[in-house]
Design a protein around this motif. Sequence first.
Motif, mmCIF file in Angstrom:
data_model
loop_
_atom_site.group_PDB
_atom_site.id
_atom_site.type_symbol
_atom_site.label_atom_id
_atom_site.label_comp_id
_atom_site.label_asym_id
_atom_site.label_seq_id
_atom_site.Cartn_x
_atom_site.Cartn_y
_atom_site.Cartn_z
ATOM 1 N N GLU A 97 43.299 33.659 37.284
ATOM 2 C CA GLU A 97 43.259 34.417 35.854
ATOM 3 C C GLU A 97 43.428 36.044 36.356
ATOM 4 O O GLU A 97 42.569 36.596 37.040
ATOM 5 C CB GLU A 97 42.201 34.209 35.255
ATOM 6 C CG GLU A 97 41.796 35.268 34.004
ATOM 7 C CD GLU A 97 40.646 35.222 33.393
ATOM 8 O OE1 GLU A 97 40.593 35.683 32.197
ATOM 9 O OE2 GLU A 97 39.954 34.462 33.659
ATOM 10 N N ASP A 116 37.611 35.258 39.412
ATOM 11 C CA ASP A 116 37.337 33.733 39.827
ATOM 12 C C ASP A 116 37.051 32.807 38.954
ATOM 13 O O ASP A 116 36.475 33.247 37.759
ATOM 14 C CB ASP A 116 36.816 33.638 41.211
ATOM 15 C CG ASP A 116 35.401 33.942 41.069
ATOM 16 O OD1 ASP A 116 34.554 33.768 39.903
ATOM 17 O OD2 ASP A 116 34.664 34.237 42.270
ATOM 18 N N HIS A 117 36.698 31.429 39.071
ATOM 19 C CA HIS A 117 36.584 30.420 38.402
ATOM 20 C C HIS A 117 35.008 30.472 38.076
ATOM 21 O O HIS A 117 34.560 29.789 36.743
ATOM 22 C CB HIS A 117 36.983 28.847 38.906
ATOM 23 C CG HIS A 117 36.102 28.738 40.162
ATOM 24 N ND1 HIS A 117 36.395 29.530 41.526
ATOM 25 C CD2 HIS A 117 34.879 28.141 40.469
ATOM 26 C CE1 HIS A 117 35.332 28.942 42.553
ATOM 27 N NE2 HIS A 117 34.616 28.217 41.896
ATOM 28 N N GLU A 118 34.269 31.443 38.419
ATOM 29 C CA GLU A 118 32.761 31.369 37.879
ATOM 30 C C GLU A 118 32.377 32.925 37.611
ATOM 31 O O GLU A 118 31.452 33.370 37.192
ATOM 32 C CB GLU A 118 31.962 31.011 38.992
ATOM 33 C CG GLU A 118 32.090 29.627 39.312
ATOM 34 C CD GLU A 118 31.022 28.964 40.178
ATOM 35 O OE1 GLU A 118 29.805 29.834 40.353
ATOM 36 O OE2 GLU A 118 31.040 27.884 40.569
#
Length: 133
Positions: A97, A116-118
């Motif tokens: 993203e 990031d994904h978190e």
Amino acid sequence: MAEAPHVCPTLAYDDAKAAIKLLTEAFGFTGTAVYEGEDGKIVHAELSYGNGMVMLGSKGTGSEFDKLMAKAGPVGVFVHVDDVDEHHARAVQHGVEIVMPPTNQDYGSRDYMARDHEGNIWSFGTYTPGAAE
């Protein structure tokens, strides 16, 4: 052998294995050390980029660091790269993203930002912190 960095951001992830995959494959970090506990959680990992390094691990290990980080929010990390556009293209290729595309800044840097994904924000740019102008 190069001198080890004196400052290393440390991050705690729900899915540290996914973080290591993203950081190495999409952002070009190199896994220097990865230690797993008997339960498969990442107890400690070190990933290097140039002469810098980040350390990370899994949430829920029960360590003192894990307990202290339980209520911590996402962090922001800046990484110097030589070619922002090439680095950005690699991240995009891996489905990262992008929250700010490559942009020329008033202070002379060209950089972009990704999440990031978190939820941690990673900035990559040509700015060299601490360099004399």
